[in-house]
Design a protein around this motif. Structure first.
Motif, PDB file in Angstrom:
ATOM      1  N   ASP A   1     -50.851  -5.273  -0.839  1.00  8.92           N
ATOM      2  CA  ASP A   1     -51.191  -4.261  -1.836  1.00  8.92           C
ATOM      3  C   ASP A   1     -52.586  -4.541  -2.404  1.00  8.92           C
ATOM      4  N   ARG A   2     -52.840  -5.806  -2.733  1.00  8.95           N
ATOM      5  CA  ARG A   2     -54.164  -6.174  -3.267  1.00  8.95           C
ATOM      6  C   ARG A   2     -55.265  -5.919  -2.250  1.00  8.95           C
ATOM      7  N   GLU A   3     -54.929  -6.055  -0.954  1.00  7.23           N
ATOM      8  CA  GLU A   3     -55.938  -5.830   0.092  1.00  7.23           C
ATOM      9  C   GLU A   3     -56.024  -4.364   0.520  1.00  7.23           C
ATOM     10  N   GLY A   4     -55.210  -3.494  -0.086  1.00 10.23           N
ATOM     11  CA  GLY A   4     -55.240  -2.074   0.263  1.00 10.23           C
ATOM     12  C   GLY A   4     -54.636  -1.796   1.628  1.00 10.23           C
ATOM     13  N   LYS A   5     -53.724  -2.668   2.091  1.00 13.33           N
ATOM     14  CA  LYS A   5     -53.122  -2.479   3.406  1.00 13.33           C
ATOM     15  C   LYS A   5     -51.793  -1.729   3.311  1.00 13.33           C
ATOM     16  N   GLU A   6     -51.250  -1.342   4.471  1.00 14.44           N
ATOM     17  CA  GLU A   6     -50.182  -0.341   4.447  1.00 14.44           C
ATOM     18  C   GLU A   6     -48.797  -0.861   4.091  1.00 14.44           C
ATOM     19  N   GLY A   7     -48.362  -1.950   4.715  1.00 15.05           N
ATOM     20  CA  GLY A   7     -47.006  -2.422   4.421  1.00 15.05           C
ATOM     21  C   GLY A   7     -46.489  -3.290   5.538  1.00 15.05           C
ATOM     22  N   VAL A   8     -45.161  -3.359   5.645  1.00 16.30           N
ATOM     23  CA  VAL A   8     -44.548  -4.225   6.651  1.00 16.30           C
ATOM     24  C   VAL A   8     -43.486  -3.473   7.445  1.00 16.30           C
ATOM     25  N   VAL A   9     -43.256  -3.982   8.668  1.00 15.69           N
ATOM     26  CA  VAL A   9     -42.091  -3.577   9.459  1.00 15.69           C
ATOM     27  C   VAL A   9     -41.269  -4.839   9.685  1.00 15.69           C
TER      28      VAL A   9
END
Lengths: 373, 373
Positions: free
Chosen positions: A214-222
């Motif tokens: 979240d802090r890095e502006g990335k999408e998420g996890v699978v």
């Protein structure tokens, strides 16, 4: 590996239903080759399933989402699982048919741009020599991308990362360890991996990973069971906001469908992850900004007479670029070319997919058109 | 005034379509009287149209909305117009049929509570003696209200304010001056009036009125041409937020339908009325809070096992209260009675309209139910 079996047998379609079901597929041509693909799930067959020269390329299944990590993870998994990054690009399946490597989009379309990119990026021949009946499932990411461009600092133009390897006909996935082994052996890039966990310990681990992403502006996890058969996705607040910002920069094209599901994700994430009411209020304010500010800017842009739409840049083999632009136009998308140049052997084109619905609706409402409720 | 004309003639229904069109009406009974009403516009007949003992009570037309005052007002009006307050309650038509004063809701239902209230509040006999063919159109406002309770400092329980007087059969409105004259003569309360304007000067006047109403947390304005035939509504940011707060306190009952139109209203209002980007950012943050915070609270309430729903209090004649509660239950609404007492001759009941969709969905998602996308 079953290449000679009939498509209807592979898909479990009774003989008498063949014509009927084939009619549900769209017909397209790629490099002189006619093929069919299913743009929506029908007759129990996954969306994106394609039939090329009688050979089946099975659609990629949709990955379910949980709104809460606890008990979502424990409910969905009963054994160890791996946590991998969900990358923000577009889902591609790569298969080899009659010696040709082809790149399929989510809807089963053989995309000339994607095909050209995977041929250039992957050098997948050693893989398909060894495993002709498998397909690589991965994300095509990077800023030069005709569908979902997104910046990754390490990706200059476009990159392909594998997240699954499946049987091309049955769609059955390899176990996670095997998939990684195959990728290493054949030098195929993989999505980033955050380790393996028991369901009971995965919740805390994922919370931590999600906080970092979240802090890095990335999408998420699978999350995926070690045998590859069960998957689950969960996304960051940064992604919910970025999606809303994008959707509300073209409110009449995307706003209505995007807003409610993403609000729900934020609601449940707040209930589960926020530690104070202040954090939830901050989340709410950022949500509001992600919705309203891009939409205000879109209305102002239409007021100034500017084109509104999605900006993309693509770069590659000139024939593939030409075929991509033709395809987008055939899909009814209006393109406005902003820049078109040669870079060595390649052609680089920057274009806007013009958003007619947003432009027309905004113009009408600014002209005083009434809403009857 | 045409009371003996046939309903089909009044509504312009050809003889051969009578049965068909009558079938589109719901059948109900009030005080032993069978009547029919149309809950949705059908066959070119307005929603809310009722037929009582063969007599037609015409539905109230929907009032169009503009998203921008300029040029919305000038586009819609070509002569002087009056600016009146849009009150936050529910729309009621009052008509007298065979000597009985009846109160009709927007959907044409003769509501026992509404009927009892208007009989008590209005003493409309002098009006209907003089004008048996007209109907009073107004807003039933105040905190003791089974549909949309809203506080007005000056209203202790419930009040009725006229905003229109129309021919009961044709729906044709009186001119504004005439309507006011009739109300004064028969001592009927009217909605607050902010004056009369030419279209060119109305925009600035309405901006100022809207600014004041917004600060007071009031709903908005209705503009009406002096002959009564054209109407236009415009609402405050405070109302958009209050609607969203209410909707997202029960997100699965109302959220999806409420959110997009209200975001649009805020977008265009920001483009037209905000003077700085800071004002728009503030508006965006408040929008986000109006959406997310009540929904978080709703999820927490379900988590604590509390009932979620809409709180109402009604007070009045015991028979009318009983009939109202029966009606709500017949509509499939689950009521949870919180308090039920006598106050003199009256019965006062506080109850919750239980929101099953929100409770069930929230429980399921908290239990880890997956979303397949």
């Amino acid at each position: 590996m079953g290449d000679d079996r009939d498509w209807a047998t592979v898909l479990g379609v009774p003989d008498e239903d063949r014509e009927d079901i084939l009619g549900a597929f769209d017909a397209s041509v790629f490099e002189g080759r006619r093929y069919r693909h299913l743009t929506d799930a029908r007759h129990g067959i996954e969306r994106g399933t394609a039939i090329v020269d009688g050979r089946v390329v099975r659609g990629f299944p949709s990955i379910p989402r949980t709104l809460v990590l606890d008990p979502g993870i424990a409910e969905h998994f009963d054994g160890r699982l791996t946590v991998e990054e969900k990358r923000n690009g577009y889902n591609v399946r790569v298969a080899r048919i009659d010696g040709d490597v082809l790149g399929f989009t989510r809807g089963g379309y053989i995309c000339p741009y994607t095909t050209s990119k995977v041929r250039e990026l992957l050098d997948p021949d050693s893989f398909f020599e060894a495993h002709p009946g498998l397909m690589l499932c991965g994300e095509l990411i990077g800023p030069e991308n005709p569908y979902t461009p997104h910046e990754y600092p390490e990706v200059e133009s476009a990159a392909f990362e594998v997240f699954d390897i499946r049987d091309r006909e049955s769609g059955r996935p390899l176990a996670v360890d095997r998939r990684r082994e195959f990728c290493e052996r054949h030098d195929l890039a993989m999505v980033p991996n955050f380790g393996e966990y028991d369901p009971a310990e995965a919740t805390d681990a994922v919370r931590e990973v999600i906080g970092d992403l979240d802090r890095e502006g990335k999408e998420g996890v699978v999350l995926q069971s070690m045998d590859g058969t069960r998957q689950l996705k969960y996304t960051t607040s940064a992604t919910h906001r970025a999606d809303l910002e994008h959707a509300f920069s073209l409110p009449f094209d995307y706003g209505r469908d995007f807003v409610f599901p993403r609000i729900l994700r934020e609601v449940f994430q707040a209930v589960e992850l926020d530690r104070t009411n202040g954090e939830s209020r901050q989340r709410a304010q950022e949500l509001g900004e992600a919705i309203l500010l891009p939409a205000i800017e879109a209305v102002r842009a239409v007021e100034r007479g500017e084109t509104v739409g999605e900006d993309h840049t693509v770069r590659g083999d000139p024939d593939a670029i030409e075929a991509l632009l033709s395809h987008l136009r055939e899909m009814g998308i209006t393109l406005e070319i902003q820049r078109d140049r040669r870079v060595g052997d390649e052609r680089a084109v920057s274009f806007v997919k013009v958003s007619q619905a947003t432009r027309d609706n905004v113009e009408n409402y600014l002209d005083g058109q009434l809403i009857d409720e």
